[in-house]
Every structure is written in C-alpha cells, then in structure tokens.
Design a protein around this motif. Structure first.
Motif, mmCIF file in Angstrom:
data_model
loop_
_atom_site.group_PDB
_atom_site.id
_atom_site.type_symbol
_atom_site.label_atom_id
_atom_site.label_comp_id
_atom_site.label_asym_id
_atom_site.label_seq_id
_atom_site.Cartn_x
_atom_site.Cartn_y
_atom_site.Cartn_z
ATOM 1 N N VAL A 113 -69.595 -32.575 -31.087
ATOM 2 C CA VAL A 113 -68.621 -32.027 -30.064
ATOM 3 C C VAL A 113 -68.985 -32.507 -28.551
ATOM 4 C CG1 VAL A 113 -68.076 -29.874 -29.097
ATOM 5 C CG2 VAL A 113 -68.620 -30.055 -31.551
ATOM 6 N N GLY A 114 -70.433 -32.448 -28.325
ATOM 7 C CA GLY A 114 -70.935 -32.812 -27.043
ATOM 8 C C GLY A 114 -70.474 -34.140 -26.620
ATOM 9 N N SER B 148 -67.829 -35.713 -27.550
ATOM 10 C CA SER B 148 -66.412 -35.896 -27.425
ATOM 11 C C SER B 148 -66.037 -35.100 -25.928
ATOM 12 C CB SER B 148 -65.779 -35.082 -28.382
ATOM 13 O OG SER B 148 -64.180 -34.776 -28.169
ATOM 14 N N VAL B 149 -66.811 -33.829 -25.764
ATOM 15 C CA VAL B 149 -66.632 -33.189 -24.431
ATOM 16 C C VAL B 149 -66.809 -34.210 -23.494
ATOM 17 C CG1 VAL B 149 -67.305 -31.545 -22.943
ATOM 18 C CG2 VAL B 149 -66.884 -30.872 -25.304
ATOM 19 N N LEU B 150 -68.062 -34.945 -23.575
ATOM 20 C CA LEU B 150 -68.672 -35.625 -22.245
ATOM 21 C C LEU B 150 -67.652 -36.968 -22.174
ATOM 22 C CD1 LEU B 150 -70.813 -36.340 -20.213
ATOM 23 C CD2 LEU B 150 -72.025 -37.430 -22.072
ATOM 24 N N TRP B 151 -67.349 -37.660 -22.978
ATOM 25 C CA TRP B 151 -66.663 -39.035 -23.088
ATOM 26 C C TRP B 151 -65.172 -38.682 -22.985
ATOM 27 C CZ3 TRP B 151 -69.279 -43.240 -21.423
ATOM 28 C CH2 TRP B 151 -70.435 -43.059 -21.490
ATOM 29 N N ASN B 152 -64.503 -37.716 -23.402
ATOM 30 C CA ASN B 152 -63.245 -37.678 -23.571
ATOM 31 C C ASN B 152 -62.550 -36.608 -22.604
ATOM 32 O OD1 ASN B 152 -63.091 -39.764 -25.579
ATOM 33 N ND2 ASN B 152 -63.151 -38.071 -27.052
ATOM 34 N N VAL B 153 -63.418 -35.771 -22.055
ATOM 35 C CA VAL B 153 -62.929 -34.708 -21.102
ATOM 36 C C VAL B 153 -63.598 -34.890 -19.879
ATOM 37 C CG1 VAL B 153 -62.757 -32.128 -20.573
ATOM 38 C CG2 VAL B 153 -62.637 -33.291 -23.197
ATOM 39 N N ARG B 154 -64.779 -34.571 -19.796
ATOM 40 C CA ARG B 154 -65.663 -34.706 -18.551
ATOM 41 C C ARG B 154 -65.591 -36.065 -17.538
ATOM 42 N NH1 ARG B 154 -69.584 -30.539 -19.790
ATOM 43 N NH2 ARG B 154 -68.131 -28.767 -20.014
ATOM 44 N N LEU B 155 -65.900 -37.249 -18.326
ATOM 45 C CA LEU B 155 -66.221 -38.648 -17.657
ATOM 46 C C LEU B 155 -64.758 -38.992 -17.168
ATOM 47 C CD1 LEU B 155 -68.949 -40.125 -19.257
ATOM 48 C CD2 LEU B 155 -69.247 -39.318 -17.021
ATOM 49 N N PRO B 156 -63.616 -39.063 -18.015
ATOM 50 C CA PRO B 156 -62.426 -39.340 -17.404
ATOM 51 C C PRO B 156 -62.069 -38.534 -15.973
ATOM 52 C CG PRO B 156 -62.124 -38.726 -19.510
ATOM 53 C CD PRO B 156 -63.451 -38.386 -19.200
ATOM 54 N N ARG B 157 -62.399 -37.217 -16.101
ATOM 55 C CA ARG B 157 -62.033 -36.374 -15.066
ATOM 56 C C ARG B 157 -62.897 -36.776 -13.802
ATOM 57 N NH1 ARG B 157 -60.703 -30.105 -15.334
ATOM 58 N NH2 ARG B 157 -60.568 -29.782 -12.942
ATOM 59 N N TYR C 179 -68.852 -25.763 -21.738
ATOM 60 C CA TYR C 179 -69.849 -26.630 -22.875
ATOM 61 C C TYR C 179 -70.840 -27.301 -21.860
ATOM 62 C CZ TYR C 179 -71.420 -29.149 -26.764
ATOM 63 O OH TYR C 179 -72.426 -29.410 -27.845
ATOM 64 N N ARG C 180 -71.974 -26.524 -21.703
ATOM 65 C CA ARG C 180 -73.161 -27.185 -20.787
ATOM 66 C C ARG C 180 -73.694 -28.487 -21.681
ATOM 67 N NH1 ARG C 180 -74.893 -25.966 -16.132
ATOM 68 N NH2 ARG C 180 -73.823 -24.151 -15.908
ATOM 69 N N ILE C 181 -74.086 -29.423 -21.009
ATOM 70 C CA ILE C 181 -74.643 -30.554 -21.277
ATOM 71 C C ILE C 181 -75.732 -30.764 -20.476
ATOM 72 C CG2 ILE C 181 -74.624 -32.733 -22.190
ATOM 73 C CD1 ILE C 181 -71.623 -32.745 -22.336
ATOM 74 N N PRO C 182 -77.254 -30.606 -20.934
ATOM 75 C CA PRO C 182 -78.212 -30.855 -20.016
ATOM 76 C C PRO C 182 -78.291 -32.405 -19.350
ATOM 77 C CG PRO C 182 -78.990 -30.009 -21.961
ATOM 78 C CD PRO C 182 -77.695 -30.405 -22.077
ATOM 79 N N THR C 183 -78.679 -32.304 -18.042
ATOM 80 C CA THR C 183 -78.382 -33.687 -17.420
ATOM 81 C C THR C 183 -79.109 -34.838 -18.010
ATOM 82 O OG1 THR C 183 -78.575 -32.622 -15.181
ATOM 83 C CG2 THR C 183 -78.904 -34.854 -15.066
ATOM 84 N N ALA C 184 -80.286 -34.597 -18.538
ATOM 85 C CA ALA C 184 -81.036 -35.727 -19.533
ATOM 86 C C ALA C 184 -80.229 -35.974 -20.779
ATOM 87 C CB ALA C 184 -82.402 -35.040 -19.889
ATOM 88 N N ASP C 185 -79.497 -35.072 -21.183
ATOM 89 C CA ASP C 185 -78.948 -35.461 -22.193
ATOM 90 C C ASP C 185 -77.339 -36.322 -21.672
ATOM 91 O OD1 ASP C 185 -80.423 -33.945 -23.586
ATOM 92 O OD2 ASP C 185 -78.968 -32.528 -24.450
ATOM 93 N N VAL C 186 -76.947 -36.186 -20.887
ATOM 94 C CA VAL C 186 -75.779 -36.948 -20.242
ATOM 95 C C VAL C 186 -76.383 -38.374 -19.985
ATOM 96 C CG1 VAL C 186 -74.299 -37.204 -18.293
ATOM 97 C CG2 VAL C 186 -74.721 -35.095 -19.265
ATOM 98 N N LEU C 187 -77.660 -38.490 -19.316
ATOM 99 C CA LEU C 187 -78.246 -39.879 -19.367
ATOM 100 C C LEU C 187 -78.372 -40.411 -20.619
ATOM 101 C CD1 LEU C 187 -80.519 -39.013 -16.179
ATOM 102 C CD2 LEU C 187 -78.688 -40.507 -16.188
ATOM 103 N N ALA C 188 -79.149 -39.531 -21.382
ATOM 104 C CA ALA C 188 -79.297 -40.454 -22.822
ATOM 105 C C ALA C 188 -78.032 -40.820 -23.458
ATOM 106 C CB ALA C 188 -80.153 -39.314 -23.555
#
Lengths: 307, 394
Positions: free
Chosen positions: B106-107, B109-118, B81-90
């Motif tokens: 979804v985004g 949840s993916v970012l904060w519960n899957v990607r960032l802990p990792r 699930y690709r998230i643009p860098t600008a959106d991550v920062l936002a």
C-alpha cells in the motif's frame, strides 16, 4: 580589414536546435577603424513621414569620421527625426540612409550595434538596475567578440569620464534627471561604436556637465569617431562643432562650419526671433544672443520683430 | 590586448590590401592612439560588487534547491497515509537501485502512484508559472504583467475547458495541453497587440485589457459549462478552481515536453531581457532584434502557461509574487531572475499544494483558491508600496 565571428545567442551557450533560427545571433562583422573623413552615416535625398506629415523633406547630409556635426533648429524642425532616421529607427519614405557605406536595411541589428551608438532624448528603465549594470549594458554588442575583453575597462572609463563613478552601486531609479542623463551617456560611450548619435545630451545638465559632454564629443571626434549631436544651445554648437546643420521645416537651411552658418539673418528667420551673432572677444567663436530690449523699450522690439 | 580609447581595432586582423598595419601590436594608425588608456584597468568598486552579487545569487539558488528538496520530501510523506521520511528515502533508494528497502504494498503504491506524481506536477507547474511571470514582466517592461492578471491563464483555460466540454480527444493524452496552448497563444498575442501602442504599454491599458480578456474568457467558459453534461460540469468546475488532486504520471508526461522546452529556452533570453528594460529602441541600438525577441518570448510564455493551466487549472499570483520577491532579494538582472523564478515558483507551489492538502484535513482546499487567498493581499501590499515610493503607476 574585417573579420567575422559566429556568435552564440545571449550568454554564449550555443544550442543548435529546431528553433535555433529564432535564437541565433548569426554572423557579425566587426568594423575596422574608419579613416578620417569617411562618411559613417549619410542621408541621401531623405524623406521621412510620421503619419500624414512629411517631417523630413529631402535631406542630404553626411557625418564624417573625425568630426562633430551639430543639428540645430527650432522645435519641430525635424532634428530628432533626422537623428532617428540616421539611427535606423525610422524608415525612409523615399531616399536612403547609409551607415558605414551600406543602406541601413542591409545591416542586421547586431551589426548596426557595432557601428553606431544612440543616446535617446529621455533615459528610461523598467526595472531598478544599479548604475554599473546600466553602463555595462552598453557592452552587450561586443559579447562573443575579442573586444569583450575590454568590457570592464570600457565601462570604468566611460563612467569616469562623465563623472558617475561614485554612483556605480546605486539604483538608476534613485538618481536625479541630470545624473540619469549622464549614466545614459556613459552607456553610449562604453559601447565604443565609431558613430555616436546623441539626441540633446545636454538638455538636463548643469553648466559644468554641458561643457563636459561637448568636450567628450570633441575628444571622440579627435580619436576618429563621427559624432552627431542635436543641440538647442547655439553657443555650445558654435564652440564645439566642426559643422552645424540648421534644420528648418524638415529641410536643411544651412550646413557648414558654425562661423559661416551662424549669421543674424538666417537664424532670425529660422527661429522667428531676432538674434545677434557676435564674435567672442577672446576666442572669436560666434556667440548667438537673442536681441533683448533694454528694460522699458519692449514696444519698440515687438514692432521691430513684426516687420 | 591593448585597446586604444574608443578604438575597436581588430588586433590580430591582418589587413589584406590596406596600408601595412603592424600585426598584433594594436597600434592603430592615426589619431586613435592619441588617447591611450590602461588596458584591463578594472574598476575595483564595480568588480567586487559583481562578485558579491554573483555569490548572493549562488547562495539564494542553493537555499531554494535545499528548500525544494526538503518540501518535496515532507510532501511525499505527509497525508492521510503517513510515510516516515526515512522510509520515503529508503524506497527512493531502492527504486534507483542504490540499496534501501521498498515499503509495504500500500505504502509503495501511495508514494509512487499518488504522492510523487503530485509533487512532481506541483514542481513543474510552479516552475512554469514563476518563469512565465518573470518573462512576461520582462517583455512588457512592467512589474504587473502576470499570466493570471492579464488574462492569459483564462485564455488558456478556455481551450482546456473546450477540450473537456466538447469531449475532444484528437491528440490523446495531449489534447487538453494542445488546446490550452493554442488558445493561450492566441490570447497572449491579442493582449500584446491590444495593449501596446507606439512601442509602449501603459499599465492602465494593460490591466484594462486583462479585465476585458478575463471577462470574455469567463463568458466562453460559462458557455461550455452551460452546454456540458453534469459529469463534465463537475470536472470543469473542479479543474477551474485550480488543483493538483488528479495528478498521475501520464499527466506529468503530458506537460513535460511543453514545460521542459519553455524552461530550457527561457534563460537564453535573459541578457536580451536586461537590455529590453532600457526600452525598445535602445535595446535595438544595442543589437537586439526586438521583434524576434518578442515573438520568441510570447511563444515561450504561451508554452509555459498552457503547460501549467492544462494540468492544474487557473492558479494565479505565483507568477506575480515570485519574481517580485526575487527582484527584492537579488536585483532585477534576468540572468538570475528567470531561472530563479522557475525554482522559487516550484518551491511556492510544492509548499502551496502541501498546505492545500493538509490545512483542512481530511478535506482538501483547491490550490488556486489558496494561492489567490495569499496572493491577493500581496498584490494590495505591492500597490500600496509602489504608491508610496513612486506615486503609483501612471
């Protein structure tokens, strides 16, 4: 004339915490300058065992401020062991070693480091530090005291006096044996402790630097330090030491000014090699020369040595 | 402050009951004044060398921090699930209450519960491994000492596998970490005692000890696998290969205390580690309480290794590779090396995890396998290089 400092661990970042006892360096007492003649290191009826063997058996010796004391003797006589015992590296089986008037066991490692510096026989280094850093390590004991201000000056002076200034940026591992020995000596000198224990500082050095090292010993003694130096070259000992202790089988066979101690019979017996002691024609200092046969007359010499 | 040559005279010390020393002048009585030296005569050569090295260390640190941030950002956005860098920062801005905007559900949840802990876990584990490697090498005075090579990771793994295999849960979330720590500590102590003799560690003895410890730990792990049920076997096998795939915030929290404690304490020993490189006796002559230093550092290494192993399995070569590269870049001084290795270890592992997730998409490579694939050739190169330069390790 002492003052105490509470010092922070390592670099000076104090971190009081649950494990702080593991990290704290504790209080240190900066020693005063010793009065000339004070015994800075003393061995009293010292016995040291290495494994089963009694290497030192009843040594009584003191190193006094303002004096160069040479430890001489044949291989295995216990010179280095005695030096290690004086440095508090080896425990006494019985008897006692006192540094600055107190038993070595009563000093903490940081306290001892302000009182004595030690040059080991071989200089080793696990990682390729540059020479300047190696010498600077000698200043570590003073971190957190007012004398840390003199760090750079002490390092520069020590490097200049043993002539390693031009290697400052080179890695220690790239130096030759003799250069390493001089760098190690510079580190010891930079420590500026009032008691110097040097284990064969001249072993790897050329003629010029052997003389240089012993001259440095003399200068340090004149400045009020006590210098104990293990030497193999009896000529050097005779020329530069105030006192020489001749070790033989873990005991002191003789102890006194070289001119009195170095005599034919004693040295011939201790070294199991006939020697002659002659006064230097100009200075009068004793010269110790093995009895050598004139070419062609070895047979006579061997039978003479056997008697 | 005028200091006479070789004369540590306390300048401001008043002398109660002794001869009247002129206070504050530093004129030491007697022969000490015979050899005066100019005070504060700094050697220009050494001074500038130190300054240059300090600047280099600062530059390296900045470069590493920048790389780490960049990698973390890329890693957080990259995946199935690709998230643009600008959106991550936002989204990060939004969470921090600095404006920005949240992603869709979804985004978010993916970012904060899957990607960032990792990403955070990769960062922590990498920092632990890098730092532990630098400390081990310093304590053993040997550039080959690394938790993986000498069997400490495997030892910690035994504890963790035992916790999984026996279904232990007496410390809740922290059970695996605690078990890994205890067995890791036992292993470090054993390796240390077995490989040292007369204050020295020969490389051969160290490596052979590592082989023996690794074999023994392997056997124990094998036993636990043998007695485990199939669900546990899957869990153990997966975990043994080294992976961050099951990263969650509770896992991050489970290792954070160990990792943080170890990482904060380690740099305090940097100066003493420098002295230890002279050898044990010379270090003691310079005021280092060597026994206490060793004890403390072994504890710290066990903490760091256990923290890493407990969540990520056995990941080798990071602790070997990272300090070596930094030593080549900025010399062997531990004041930069120890914290620098933590930082660079974090960079390596965040990059490694990103690679593990993306190289074989949609499949995911085990991280431990990847680091070993890259690390082993480096090890070979290191051996060859050392042989060429100094005739090998005796």
């Amino acid at each position: 004339m002492t003052r105490t400092h509470t010092t922070a661990p390592g670099t000076g970042a104090a971190r009081p915490g649950a494990l702080s006892r593991l990290f704290a360096r504790g209080r240190r007492t900066v020693p005063a300058r010793p009065a000339p003649g004070t015994a800075l290191a003393e061995a009293v009826d010292l016995h040291v065992r290495l494994g089963q063997r009694e290497v030192l058996a009843g040594i009584d010796l003191s190193a006094r401020a303002g004096e160069v004391l040479a430890l001489v003797g044949p291989n295995g006589a216990g010179k280095s062991t005695l030096l290690a015992a004086l440095a508090a590296d080896l425990p006494a089986a019985s008897g006692e070693v006192r540094i600055d008037g107190r038993p070595v066991g009563d000093w903490s490692a940081p306290d001892l480091a302000l009182r004595r510096s030690v040059l080991p026989q071989a200089a080793a280094l696990s990682f390729p530090f540059p020479v300047g850093d190696v010498v600077r390590m000698g200043r570590a004991p003073w971190a957190g005291t007012p004398f840390a201000e003199a760090d750079e000056e002490a390092v520069a002076a020590a490097m200049a006096v043993v002539e390693v200034g031009e290697f400052a940026a080179r890695p220690f591992s790239a130096l030759s044996g003799g250069e390493r020995a001089r760098v190690a000596l510079a580190r010891v000198l930079a420590q500026r402790a009032p008691l110097l224990l040097l284990d064969e500082p001249t072993a790897a050095l050329d003629l010029r630097h052997q003389e240089l090292v012993l001259r440095i010993c003399r200068e340090r003694a004149r400045a009020g330090d006590a210098v104990v130096v293990v030497l193999h070259d009896l000529g050097l000992a005779a020329a530069y030491a105030d006192r020489a202790a001749v070790l033989h089988d873990g005991r002191i066979a003789a102890d006194g000014p070289p001119a009195e101690v170095f005599e034919d019979a004693l040295l011939s017996r201790v070294y199991r090699q006939p020697v002659e002691v002659l006064p230097h024609p100009r200075t009068g200092a004793p010269l110790v020369v093995p009895v050598r046969a004139v070419e062609g007359s070895y047979d006579g010499l061997v039978s003479q040595a056997g008697t | 402050m005028t200091l006479p040559e070789a004369a540590p005279t306390p300048t401001k010390a008043t002398a109660p009951g002794t001869e009247a020393a002129a206070p504050g002048t530093g004129t030491a009585p007697g022969p000490a004044a015979a050899a005066p030296t100019p005070a504060k005569a700094t050697a220009p050569g050494t001074g500038t060398a130190g300054g240059w090295r300090g600047r280099k260390a600062l530059l390296l640190t900045l470069a590493l921090v920048a790389t780490l941030l960049l990698l973390a950002l890329v890693s957080a956005g990259t995946g199935a699930y690709r998230i643009p860098t600008a959106d991550v920062l936002a989204s990060a801005q939004h969470r921090l209450g600095l404006g920005g905007a949240p992603l869709d559900r979804v985004g978010e949840s993916v970012l904060w519960n899957v990607r960032l802990p990792r990403v955070v876990l990769a960062l922590l584990v990498g920092a632990c491994l890098g730092c532990a490697g630098a400390l081990m090498q310093g304590v053993f005075g040997n550039p080959l000492a690394e938790p993986g090579v000498i069997g400490i990771s495997a030892g910690a793994a035994v504890g963790a596998v035992a916790a999984i295999g026996l279904g232990l849960s007496f410390f809740g979330n922290w059970t695996i970490t605690v078990c890994a720590f205890v067995s890791g500590l036992a292993t470090v102590s054993a390796v240390y005692l077995l490989s040292r003799n007369g204050g020295k560690t020969e490389v051969v003895t160290l490596i052979l000890t590592g082989i023996a410890v690794n074999a023994f730990a392997g056997a124990l792990i094998g036993l636990f696998v043998f007695f485990a049920d199939s669900g546990q076997v899957n869990q153990i096998t997966f975990w043994q290969l080294g992976s961050l795939a099951q990263a969650t915030w509770p896992k991050v929290l489970a290792v954070l205390p160990c990792a943080a404690a170890g990482l904060f304490i380690a740099p305090l020993y940097a100066r003493r580690l420098d002295l230890l490189s002279l050898g044990e006796r010379p270090a003691r002559h310079l005021g280092v309480d060597v026994e206490r230093l060793r004890l403390a550092l072994i504890l710290v290494v066990a903490l760091l290794t256990a923290a890493a192993v407990a969540v990520a399995g056995v990941i080798t070569f990071v602790g070997l590779l990272v300090p070596h590269l930094l030593r080549m870049a900025n010399g062997p001084g531990h004041r930069f090396l120890v914290p620098g290795s933590a930082l660079a270890g974090a960079v390596v592992l965040v990059a490694g995890d990103l690679a593990a997730r993306t190289l074989a998409q949609p499949a995911e490579l085990p991280l431990g396998v990847l680091t070993a694939l890259i690390g082993s050739p480096f090890f070979f190169w290191l051996l060859r290089r050392t042989r060429r330069k100094q005739g090998g390790w005796a």
